[in-house]
Design a protein around this motif. Structure first.
Motif, PDB file in Angstrom:
ATOM      1  N   HIS A 234      -2.435  -8.817  -2.129  1.00 47.92           N
ATOM      2  CA  HIS A 234      -3.384  -7.987  -1.375  1.00 47.92           C
ATOM      3  C   HIS A 234      -2.635  -6.859  -0.650  1.00 47.92           C
ATOM      4  N   VAL A 235      -1.479  -7.200  -0.081  1.00 45.29           N
ATOM      5  CA  VAL A 235      -0.663  -6.172   0.601  1.00 45.29           C
ATOM      6  C   VAL A 235      -0.261  -5.098  -0.406  1.00 45.29           C
ATOM      7  N   ARG A 236       0.149  -5.539  -1.610  1.00 43.62           N
ATOM      8  CA  ARG A 236       0.552  -4.578  -2.662  1.00 43.62           C
ATOM      9  C   ARG A 236      -0.590  -3.623  -2.988  1.00 43.62           C
ATOM     10  N   GLU A 237      -1.800  -4.182  -3.147  1.00 46.67           N
ATOM     11  CA  GLU A 237      -2.964  -3.368  -3.467  1.00 46.67           C
ATOM     12  C   GLU A 237      -3.206  -2.309  -2.390  1.00 46.67           C
ATOM     13  N   ILE A 238      -3.138  -2.752  -1.115  1.00 45.23           N
ATOM     14  CA  ILE A 238      -3.405  -1.828  -0.002  1.00 45.23           C
ATOM     15  C   ILE A 238      -2.333  -0.750   0.072  1.00 45.23           C
ATOM     16  N   ILE A 239      -1.071  -1.129  -0.148  1.00 48.03           N
ATOM     17  CA  ILE A 239       0.011  -0.130  -0.111  1.00 48.03           C
ATOM     18  C   ILE A 239      -0.225   0.903  -1.221  1.00 48.03           C
ATOM     19  N   LYS A 240      -0.606   0.419  -2.417  1.00 44.65           N
ATOM     20  CA  LYS A 240      -0.804   1.326  -3.562  1.00 44.65           C
ATOM     21  C   LYS A 240      -2.019   2.224  -3.391  1.00 44.65           C
ATOM     22  N   SER A 241      -3.135   1.635  -2.911  1.00 43.58           N
ATOM     23  CA  SER A 241      -4.382   2.404  -2.878  1.00 43.58           C
ATOM     24  C   SER A 241      -4.763   2.927  -1.507  1.00 43.58           C
ATOM     25  N   GLY A 242      -4.133   2.393  -0.443  1.00 43.06           N
ATOM     26  CA  GLY A 242      -4.536   2.783   0.888  1.00 43.06           C
ATOM     27  C   GLY A 242      -5.858   2.130   1.256  1.00 43.06           C
ATOM     28  N   ALA A 243      -6.345   2.430   2.449  1.00 44.95           N
ATOM     29  CA  ALA A 243      -7.634   1.923   2.899  1.00 44.95           C
ATOM     30  C   ALA A 243      -8.278   3.077   3.647  1.00 44.95           C
ATOM     31  N   LEU A 244      -9.406   2.808   4.259  1.00 41.99           N
ATOM     32  CA  LEU A 244     -10.141   3.915   4.865  1.00 41.99           C
ATOM     33  C   LEU A 244      -9.245   4.800   5.746  1.00 41.99           C
ATOM     34  N   MET A 245      -8.634   4.205   6.753  1.00 40.10           N
ATOM     35  CA  MET A 245      -7.816   5.020   7.657  1.00 40.10           C
ATOM     36  C   MET A 245      -6.326   4.864   7.378  1.00 40.10           C
ATOM     37  N   MET A 246      -6.009   4.258   6.276  1.00 39.84           N
ATOM     38  CA  MET A 246      -4.595   4.081   5.915  1.00 39.84           C
ATOM     39  C   MET A 246      -4.288   4.884   4.657  1.00 39.84           C
ATOM     40  N   PRO A 247      -3.211   5.696   4.703  1.00 39.77           N
ATOM     41  CA  PRO A 247      -2.854   6.474   3.512  1.00 39.77           C
ATOM     42  C   PRO A 247      -2.332   5.554   2.414  1.00 39.77           C
ATOM     43  N   SER A 248      -2.346   6.023   1.166  1.00 38.95           N
ATOM     44  CA  SER A 248      -1.737   5.236   0.091  1.00 38.95           C
ATOM     45  C   SER A 248      -0.258   5.594  -0.020  1.00 38.95           C
ATOM     46  N   PHE A 249       0.518   4.634  -0.509  1.00 38.00           N
ATOM     47  CA  PHE A 249       1.958   4.835  -0.674  1.00 38.00           C
ATOM     48  C   PHE A 249       2.304   4.633  -2.140  1.00 38.00           C
ATOM     49  N   GLU A 250       1.951   5.607  -2.992  1.00 39.00           N
ATOM     50  CA  GLU A 250       2.208   5.454  -4.425  1.00 39.00           C
ATOM     51  C   GLU A 250       3.695   5.526  -4.731  1.00 39.00           C
ATOM     52  N   GLN A 251       4.477   6.045  -3.770  1.00 37.49           N
ATOM     53  CA  GLN A 251       5.923   6.161  -3.985  1.00 37.49           C
ATOM     54  C   GLN A 251       6.643   4.823  -3.849  1.00 37.49           C
ATOM     55  N   LEU A 252       5.953   3.814  -3.305  1.00 35.12           N
ATOM     56  CA  LEU A 252       6.559   2.485  -3.241  1.00 35.12           C
ATOM     57  C   LEU A 252       6.136   1.731  -4.493  1.00 35.12           C
ATOM     58  N   GLN A 253       7.091   1.442  -5.361  1.00 34.22           N
ATOM     59  CA  GLN A 253       6.753   0.823  -6.643  1.00 34.22           C
ATOM     60  C   GLN A 253       7.720  -0.292  -7.002  1.00 34.22           C
ATOM     61  N   GLY A 254       7.368  -1.010  -8.042  1.00 33.43           N
ATOM     62  CA  GLY A 254       8.242  -2.014  -8.632  1.00 33.43           C
ATOM     63  C   GLY A 254       8.794  -3.006  -7.630  1.00 33.43           C
ATOM     64  N   ASP A 255      10.107  -3.200  -7.693  1.00 31.27           N
ATOM     65  CA  ASP A 255      10.760  -4.193  -6.871  1.00 31.27           C
ATOM     66  C   ASP A 255      10.630  -3.853  -5.389  1.00 31.27           C
ATOM     67  N   THR A 256      10.731  -2.576  -5.069  1.00 32.29           N
ATOM     68  CA  THR A 256      10.629  -2.152  -3.662  1.00 32.29           C
ATOM     69  C   THR A 256       9.253  -2.511  -3.108  1.00 32.29           C
ATOM     70  N   LEU A 257       8.206  -2.239  -3.893  1.00 26.86           N
ATOM     71  CA  LEU A 257       6.834  -2.570  -3.486  1.00 26.86           C
ATOM     72  C   LEU A 257       6.698  -4.075  -3.270  1.00 26.86           C
TER      73      LEU A 257
END
Ligand code: HEC
Length: 112
Positions: free
Chosen positions: A75-98
């Motif tokens: 769930h944390v991975r999903e939120i980091i990738k897609s963001g949420a209403l008031m949270m930006p997405s972090f598409e730059q965090l990927q793979g092992d780092t994510l």
């Protein structure tokens, strides 16, 4: 009610709905410009997340506490990738780092 206001009320309401929708869509497109310079999840968390969620995951004002709740790493991975209403997405965090950042948050490693 003043008849003039009554006449314009539907338009005023329509415009308010448009403004709220535009604001909502705008929030949903926010992307973080954060550039990770390490794969250390603690450092990434402090640099990219603690501004909103607090260094110990304690949350700040409208930004949710991450330490007092159990959040699955997936769930944390999903939120980091897609963001949420008031949270930006972090598409730059990927793979092992994510994975590491998601695990860090999910397992409450905030003091590491
Ligand atoms: C600009 C502030 C901001 C930043 C930066 C931010 N978040 Fe968030 N985060 C939020 C908000 C606000 C929410 C609540 C969701 C919403 O907006 O509806 C949230 C929700 C979450 C949730 C879900 C919590 C819940 O209660 O379901 C997780 C997990 C999370 N963020 C992790 C992170 C991680 C990891 C980072 C760093 C990579 C991060 N956030 C960076 C603002 C932020």
């Amino acid at each position: 009610m003043n008849p003039k206001i009554k006449k314009w009320l539907p338009f005023i309401i329509l415009i308010l709905i448009i403004i709220v929708t535009a604001f909502y869509l705008f929030l949903n497109t926010l992307k973080s410009t954060y550039v990770p310079t390490t794969d250390n999840p603690g450092q990434i968390y402090r640099e990219a997340c603690s501004g909103c969620h607090g260094v110990q995951g304690e949350g700040k004002g409208l930004f949710p506490n991450l330490a007092d709740q159990t959040i699955e790493a997936a769930h944390v991975r999903e939120i980091i990738k897609s963001g949420a209403l008031m949270m930006p997405s972090f598409e730059q965090l990927q793979g092992d780092t994510l994975n590491k950042v998601a695990e860090y948050v999910s397992q409450h490693k905030f003091s590491e």
